[in-house]
Enzyme design. Sequence first.
Site, PDB file in Angstrom:
ATOM      1  N   LYS A  10       6.832  -2.315  -6.774  1.00 12.34           N
ATOM      2  CA  LYS A  10       6.194  -1.881  -8.013  1.00 12.34           C
ATOM      3  C   LYS A  10       7.214  -1.728  -9.148  1.00 12.34           C
ATOM      4  CE  LYS A  10       1.896  -1.934  -7.160  1.00 12.34           C
ATOM      5  NZ  LYS A  10       1.014  -2.777  -7.986  1.00 12.34           N
ATOM      6  N   TYR A  65       7.083  -0.417  -0.838  1.00 12.31           N
ATOM      7  CA  TYR A  65       6.037  -0.527  -1.863  1.00 12.31           C
ATOM      8  C   TYR A  65       6.574  -0.096  -3.225  1.00 12.31           C
ATOM      9  CZ  TYR A  65       1.498   0.081  -4.159  1.00 12.31           C
ATOM     10  OH  TYR A  65       0.433  -0.007  -5.026  1.00 12.31           O
ATOM     11  N   LYS A 118     -11.708  11.177   9.073  1.00 16.47           N
ATOM     12  CA  LYS A 118     -11.346  12.044  10.205  1.00 16.47           C
ATOM     13  C   LYS A 118     -12.388  13.154  10.415  1.00 16.47           C
ATOM     14  CE  LYS A 118      -6.968  12.843  10.406  1.00 16.47           C
ATOM     15  NZ  LYS A 118      -5.599  13.386  10.180  1.00 16.47           N
ATOM     16  N   GLY A 161     -10.033  -2.488  -8.581  1.00 14.54           N
ATOM     17  CA  GLY A 161     -10.514  -3.739  -9.148  1.00 14.54           C
ATOM     18  C   GLY A 161     -12.016  -3.744  -9.344  1.00 14.54           C
ATOM     19  N   ARG A 179      -0.175  16.732  -3.608  1.00 11.53           N
ATOM     20  CA  ARG A 179      -0.498  15.398  -4.090  1.00 11.53           C
ATOM     21  C   ARG A 179      -1.482  15.480  -5.261  1.00 11.53           C
ATOM     22  NH1 ARG A 179       3.347  14.555  -1.797  1.00 11.53           N
ATOM     23  NH2 ARG A 179       3.812  13.124  -0.083  1.00 11.53           N
ATOM     24  N   MET A 236     -10.568  -1.214  -4.476  1.00 11.32           N
ATOM     25  CA  MET A 236     -11.254  -0.061  -5.063  1.00 11.32           C
ATOM     26  C   MET A 236     -11.146  -0.059  -6.583  1.00 11.32           C
ATOM     27  SD  MET A 236     -10.621   4.044  -4.435  1.00 11.32           S
ATOM     28  CE  MET A 236      -8.843   3.897  -4.590  1.00 11.32           C
ATOM     29  N   LEU A 288      -5.314   7.309  -6.157  1.00  9.68           N
ATOM     30  CA  LEU A 288      -6.712   7.200  -6.573  1.00  9.68           C
ATOM     31  C   LEU A 288      -7.628   7.431  -5.382  1.00  9.68           C
ATOM     32  CD1 LEU A 288      -6.579   4.001  -8.827  1.00  9.68           C
ATOM     33  CD2 LEU A 288      -6.232   6.390  -9.500  1.00  9.68           C
ATOM     34  N   GLY A 348       1.075   0.300 -11.918  1.00 10.57           N
ATOM     35  CA  GLY A 348       2.178   0.873 -11.175  1.00 10.57           C
ATOM     36  C   GLY A 348       1.707   2.016 -10.293  1.00 10.57           C
ATOM     37  N   SER A 349       2.648   2.723  -9.692  1.00 12.93           N
ATOM     38  CA  SER A 349       2.318   3.796  -8.753  1.00 12.93           C
ATOM     39  C   SER A 349       3.292   4.953  -8.905  1.00 12.93           C
ATOM     40  CB  SER A 349       2.376   3.265  -7.317  1.00 12.93           C
ATOM     41  OG  SER A 349       2.359   4.320  -6.373  1.00 12.93           O
ATOM     42  N   SER A 350       2.799   6.157  -8.671  1.00 15.77           N
ATOM     43  CA  SER A 350       3.664   7.343  -8.766  1.00 15.77           C
ATOM     44  C   SER A 350       4.800   7.319  -7.752  1.00 15.77           C
ATOM     45  CB  SER A 350       2.834   8.621  -8.583  1.00 15.77           C
ATOM     46  OG  SER A 350       2.182   8.629  -7.325  1.00 15.77           O
ATOM     47  N   CYS A 351       4.682   6.489  -6.702  1.00 16.36           N
ATOM     48  CA  CYS A 351       5.775   6.405  -5.723  1.00 16.36           C
ATOM     49  C   CYS A 351       6.997   5.693  -6.299  1.00 16.36           C
ATOM     50  CB  CYS A 351       5.314   5.720  -4.445  1.00 16.36           C
ATOM     51  SG  CYS A 351       4.969   3.959  -4.627  1.00 16.36           S
ATOM     52  N   HIS A 363      -5.343   6.044   2.394  1.00 17.81           N
ATOM     53  CA  HIS A 363      -4.558   7.113   1.799  1.00 17.81           C
ATOM     54  C   HIS A 363      -5.140   8.461   2.235  1.00 17.81           C
ATOM     55  CE1 HIS A 363      -3.323   3.804  -0.931  1.00 17.81           C
ATOM     56  NE2 HIS A 363      -2.175   4.450  -0.883  1.00 17.81           N
TER      57      HIS A 363
END
Length: 296
Positions: free
Chosen positions: A126, A122, A171, A3, A193, A1, A150, A92-95, A163
């Site tokens: 990161k 994960y 759904k 990229g 979130r 997505m 994102l 990077g990621s917020s996790c 996600h």
Amino acid sequence: MLGRAVVSSLGIANYEVLSPSRSKMDLEDISETLNYLKFHKPEVIVHCAAFVGGISANISNPIDFLQKNIKLDQGIFFAATELKVPKLLYMGSSCMYPKEREKPMTESEILSGSLEPTNEGYALAKIVGWKNVQLIAESLTWRTLILSNLYGPNDHFESNRSHLLAAIIDKVHYARRENHLEIEMWGSGEAKREFTFVSDVADYIAEIIPNLERVPVTLNIGAGIDYSVREYYQMVCEVMEYKGKIVPNLKKPEGMKRKLMDVSAAKKYGWVPKTDIKNGIKRTVDWYLNDEMRNK
């Protein structure tokens, strides 16, 4: 997505862009990655590749999320270091931030506490990538953007990989198609979130590349506002005109209670998220429905 969005934004900004497929450059093959970069001699690398998924996938395959992501990063970092690629942007990621943080998280909080167990594999991968960039940034202009969740066109909508927002869209679409009167929501719906529209991030990446040396080594990039899981369900239901009931499943995990990032530093460097959440959801739903029609 991300990229695909970055390739689009860089193209609009008149960059010459290489976006090799796995058949041309397999990041898990270090020698192949080195040979590709040695031949093409890129001046900038925007490293978006990652093995990603939602909470269900992370819980089911923590080792895969740890090992595959470290391996993906290792090839790029080794080759780019050997060739002394002047500029590199790592995602990077917020996790990566510690769990149980109620206040917006600042860049200095990485490695200051325990990680959320549901996505620890994960997150650790990161953090290793971020540390590589941080060390190399002492001699080259390498930077890490720590991204919020994102969403947008080209997201993964498969239930085993998606996600939160993509999962809700899929759904709700299924419930409408099958005339179901209710949909299941994992957890209580109270967890909050932060989601940022993917094109906003891609446009910002294209903007900062010319002056990347002015950007801090680590920078949070997010919408600067969060909503509860239940509110995201409600927003998607409204956009998709679904009137069914949202039923919480308290036996299912919901991860961190909150992981909102402090983006005040990024705003000093020109970051302005342009797409509000309701408009972004509508654009994502429109793409999703059109894509499903194309694939029928």
